[in-house]
Write a protein that holds these residues in place. Structure first.
Motif, PDB file in Angstrom:
ATOM      1  N   THR A  64      38.099  15.286 -37.208  1.00 14.92           N
ATOM      2  CA  THR A  64      37.560  15.062 -35.871  1.00 14.92           C
ATOM      3  C   THR A  64      36.530  13.946 -35.961  1.00 14.92           C
ATOM      4  N   TRP A  65      36.378  13.244 -34.841  1.00 11.00           N
ATOM      5  CA  TRP A  65      35.315  12.260 -34.692  1.00 11.00           C
ATOM      6  C   TRP A  65      34.403  12.735 -33.570  1.00 11.00           C
ATOM      7  N   ASP A  66      33.091  12.740 -33.800  1.00 14.02           N
ATOM      8  CA  ASP A  66      32.202  13.154 -32.717  1.00 14.02           C
ATOM      9  C   ASP A  66      32.010  12.003 -31.738  1.00 14.02           C
ATOM     10  N   GLU A  67      31.192  12.233 -30.713  1.00 10.24           N
ATOM     11  CA  GLU A  67      31.033  11.232 -29.662  1.00 10.24           C
ATOM     12  C   GLU A  67      30.420   9.935 -30.173  1.00 10.24           C
ATOM     13  N   ASN A  68      29.777   9.986 -31.345  1.00 12.67           N
ATOM     14  CA  ASN A  68      29.196   8.788 -31.949  1.00 12.67           C
ATOM     15  C   ASN A  68      30.116   8.153 -32.981  1.00 12.67           C
ATOM     16  N   GLY A  69      31.278   8.744 -33.217  1.00 10.47           N
ATOM     17  CA  GLY A  69      32.241   8.180 -34.151  1.00 10.47           C
ATOM     18  C   GLY A  69      32.156   8.708 -35.565  1.00 10.47           C
ATOM     19  N   ALA A  70      31.230   9.634 -35.838  1.00  5.21           N
ATOM     20  CA  ALA A  70      31.148  10.203 -37.190  1.00  5.21           C
ATOM     21  C   ALA A  70      32.366  11.088 -37.439  1.00  5.21           C
ATOM     22  N   VAL A  71      32.980  10.943 -38.600  1.00  2.00           N
ATOM     23  CA  VAL A  71      34.226  11.630 -38.921  1.00  2.00           C
ATOM     24  C   VAL A  71      33.968  12.843 -39.805  1.00  2.00           C
ATOM     25  N   THR A  72      34.635  13.949 -39.496  1.00  2.00           N
ATOM     26  CA  THR A  72      34.527  15.193 -40.258  1.00  2.00           C
ATOM     27  C   THR A  72      35.898  15.543 -40.818  1.00  2.00           C
ATOM     28  N   ASN A  83      38.329  15.678 -26.223  1.00  2.00           N
ATOM     29  CA  ASN A  83      37.889  16.641 -25.223  1.00  2.00           C
ATOM     30  C   ASN A  83      36.810  16.033 -24.330  1.00  2.00           C
ATOM     31  N   ASN A  84      36.290  16.824 -23.409  1.00  2.00           N
ATOM     32  CA  ASN A  84      35.320  16.309 -22.449  1.00  2.00           C
ATOM     33  C   ASN A  84      33.925  16.141 -23.028  1.00  2.00           C
ATOM     34  N   HIS A  85      33.720  16.548 -24.278  1.00  2.00           N
ATOM     35  CA  HIS A  85      32.457  16.300 -24.970  1.00  2.00           C
ATOM     36  C   HIS A  85      32.540  15.058 -25.846  1.00  2.00           C
ATOM     37  N   GLY A  86      33.682  14.376 -25.825  1.00  2.00           N
ATOM     38  CA  GLY A  86      33.838  13.165 -26.615  1.00  2.00           C
ATOM     39  C   GLY A  86      34.289  13.389 -28.038  1.00  2.00           C
ATOM     40  N   VAL A  87      34.650  14.622 -28.388  1.00  2.00           N
ATOM     41  CA  VAL A  87      35.161  14.909 -29.736  1.00  2.00           C
ATOM     42  C   VAL A  87      36.650  14.608 -29.765  1.00  2.00           C
ATOM     43  N   ALA A 117      48.368  18.908 -47.221  1.00  2.00           N
ATOM     44  CA  ALA A 117      48.275  17.968 -46.110  1.00  2.00           C
ATOM     45  C   ALA A 117      47.980  18.702 -44.806  1.00  2.00           C
ATOM     46  N   THR A 118      47.187  18.079 -43.950  1.00  2.00           N
ATOM     47  CA  THR A 118      46.825  18.654 -42.651  1.00  2.00           C
ATOM     48  C   THR A 118      46.816  17.555 -41.599  1.00  2.00           C
ATOM     49  N   GLU A 119      47.176  17.902 -40.362  1.00  2.00           N
ATOM     50  CA  GLU A 119      47.169  16.955 -39.252  1.00  2.00           C
ATOM     51  C   GLU A 119      46.663  17.666 -38.005  1.00  2.00           C
ATOM     52  N   ALA A 120      45.871  16.961 -37.197  1.00  2.00           N
ATOM     53  CA  ALA A 120      45.344  17.528 -35.955  1.00  2.00           C
ATOM     54  C   ALA A 120      45.881  16.730 -34.770  1.00  2.00           C
ATOM     55  N   TYR A 121      46.222  17.443 -33.686  1.00  2.00           N
ATOM     56  CA  TYR A 121      46.804  16.794 -32.518  1.00  2.00           C
ATOM     57  C   TYR A 121      46.049  17.032 -31.226  1.00  2.00           C
ATOM     58  N   ALA A 122      45.235  18.060 -31.147  1.00  3.93           N
ATOM     59  CA  ALA A 122      44.548  18.337 -29.885  1.00  3.93           C
ATOM     60  C   ALA A 122      43.271  19.110 -30.158  1.00  3.93           C
ATOM     61  N   VAL A 123      42.293  18.977 -29.244  1.00  2.00           N
ATOM     62  CA  VAL A 123      41.032  19.713 -29.340  1.00  2.00           C
ATOM     63  C   VAL A 123      40.609  20.083 -27.920  1.00  2.00           C
ATOM     64  N   ASP A 178      37.680  21.943 -25.114  1.00  2.00           N
ATOM     65  CA  ASP A 178      36.245  21.753 -24.919  1.00  2.00           C
ATOM     66  C   ASP A 178      35.394  22.719 -25.728  1.00  2.00           C
ATOM     67  N   ALA A 179      35.993  23.795 -26.227  1.00  2.00           N
ATOM     68  CA  ALA A 179      35.273  24.706 -27.111  1.00  2.00           C
ATOM     69  C   ALA A 179      35.222  24.179 -28.536  1.00  2.00           C
ATOM     70  N   GLY A 180      35.915  23.072 -28.799  1.00  2.00           N
ATOM     71  CA  GLY A 180      35.932  22.486 -30.133  1.00  2.00           C
ATOM     72  C   GLY A 180      37.008  23.044 -31.042  1.00  2.00           C
ATOM     73  N   THR A 181      37.898  23.875 -30.510  1.00  2.00           N
ATOM     74  CA  THR A 181      38.999  24.402 -31.303  1.00  2.00           C
ATOM     75  C   THR A 181      40.085  23.339 -31.431  1.00  2.00           C
ATOM     76  N   VAL A 182      40.529  23.116 -32.654  1.00  2.00           N
ATOM     77  CA  VAL A 182      41.482  22.057 -32.974  1.00  2.00           C
ATOM     78  C   VAL A 182      42.808  22.685 -33.385  1.00  2.00           C
ATOM     79  N   VAL A 183      43.925  22.073 -32.996  1.00  2.00           N
ATOM     80  CA  VAL A 183      45.232  22.563 -33.435  1.00  2.00           C
ATOM     81  C   VAL A 183      46.064  21.408 -33.982  1.00  2.00           C
ATOM     82  N   GLY A 184      47.005  21.776 -34.834  1.00  2.00           N
ATOM     83  CA  GLY A 184      47.884  20.792 -35.462  1.00  2.00           C
ATOM     84  C   GLY A 184      48.795  21.476 -36.452  1.00  2.00           C
ATOM     85  N   SER A 185      48.764  20.986 -37.691  1.00  2.00           N
ATOM     86  CA  SER A 185      49.638  21.575 -38.698  1.00  2.00           C
ATOM     87  C   SER A 185      49.008  21.508 -40.077  1.00  2.00           C
TER      88      SER A 185
END
Length: 350
Positions: free
Chosen positions: A303-311, A283-287, A320-326, A328-335
């Motif tokens: 997710t990785w924040d703008e500094n590369g820290a992984v959550t 996203n535009n915040h670097g997440v 199992a979980t997978e994320a494909y998009a986030v 600018d509000a920080g909402t993530v979608v996937g499966s």
């Protein structure tokens, strides 16, 4: 289905590549306030997956229906699911992304497995986008706020060619890098820059197309790998993608990477004990959003924040979980995968 070694992307001008450095495996605990929601399916369906989310929280992807057909779908911000429809005579499809005006792009699939790049505008029926002569496979992967669309169209002998479609649906081919034989575009940002990959000597190379269509090599191949692709670009010119070994897919494994606006590349670290990562959105915040996986192939949305820290978002779900998009509000979608092994579209919110 999963997106091919490509997903989405975009931006740029004259990037200077830097040395790849691995970020320290800093793991942030999943925030207690983060919740994961199974978005469900069309009536009578069992499986679904979410590929894209708009700034307003509208989600798109696919769901099967009561007849078992895979249909392109839209989930409203309140979670109501609807079938977007297909081209006349087609039987299925998928939606890959939706912009802030509700314009959605994806593919419509015929009974003969032919694929047609399509756009759905503000709740209307799908419109087919121009393909190469004789093509039986084309997809639209991304659309920016101005309605510019990118993806690919395959030649009759199944060679992918990156495409950009204008507002009237006409196709403008995007050339591969010098000497390239194939290409595909995965994303376009609001400055008109596109990213994806170009194939040289049988290997994918991450590429950025400037707004005038000029291709620029991004590099991004880590030691031990032989290929790279760019998945997504935000409106500040930050690009994410993956480095991997051709033919291995996630068994390679994949390695998530990020290019800053100056073109310097950094590898995004996996969760502790994991060996592979894949990233498909930023996203535009670097997440950035994607997943990390263990040698046994257990996937965790991250997710990785703008500094590369992984959550680790996967700790919120037993499976199992997978994320494909986030967005600018920080909402993530996937499966997410249910205990019964069924794939379901998911949304993570904080």
């Amino acid at each position: 289905m999963r997106l091919s070694p490509l997903s989405r992307a975009v931006r740029g001008a004259g990037l200077v590549l830097g040395t790849a450095t691995l970020l320290a495996a800093t793991v942030l605990p999943a925030h207690a306030a983060v919740t994961v929601t199974d978005l469900g399916t069309l009536p009578g369906g069992t499986s679904s997956l979410a590929y894209g989310i708009s700034p307003h929280g509208v989600v798109v992807g696919f769901s099967d229906n009561a007849q078992g057909a895979t249909r392109p779908v839209r989930w409203s911000a309140n979670g109501t699911v609807s079938d977007l429809g297909t081209l006349p005579g087609d039987v299925g499809g998928s939606a890959f992304i939706v912009n802030d005006s509700g314009v959605t792009v994806g593919k419509s699939v015929g009974a003969d497995k032919s694929e047609h790049a399509v756009v759905w505008r503000q709740g209307g029926a799908p419109t087919q986008l121009q393909a190469l002569p004789g093509s039986v496979k084309s997809r639209a992967y991304a659309v920016n706020s101005f309605g510019d669309i990118v993806g690919f169209s395959a030649t009759p002998d199944n060679v992918y060619k990156a495409m950009r479609w204008t507002l009237n649906g006409n196709a403008v081919p995007l050339p591969p890098l010098a000497g390239g034989t194939a290409s595909s575009a995965g994303s376009i940002n609001n400055l008109g820059t596109t990213v994806g990959y170009s194939v040289q000597n049988g290997f994918q190379n991450a590429v950025r197309w400037n707004p005038d269509g000029t291709p620029v090599a991004l590099g991004g191949i880590l030691p031990g790998d032989d290929s790279s692709q760019a998945s997504w670009i935000n409106d500040f010119g930050v690009v994410v993608g993956n480095s991997f070994k051709a033919g291995k897919f996630y068994d390679g494994p994949y390695h998530a990477i990020r290019w800053n606006r100056q073109g310097q590349m950094t590898a995004l670290s996996p969760l502790p004990g994991h060996t592979g990562t894949a990233v498909y959105g930023i996203n535009n915040h670097g997440v950035a959003a994607g997943f990390s996986y263990s040698p046994g192939g257990v996937y965790h949305a991250v997710t990785w924040d703008e500094n590369g820290a992984v959550t680790d978002l996967g700790v919120a779900w037993n499976g199992a979980t997978e994320a494909y998009a986030v967005n600018d509000a920080g909402t993530v979608v996937g499966s997410v995968t249910t205990p019964a092994g069924v794939l379901r579209a998911a949304r993570w919110r904080s």
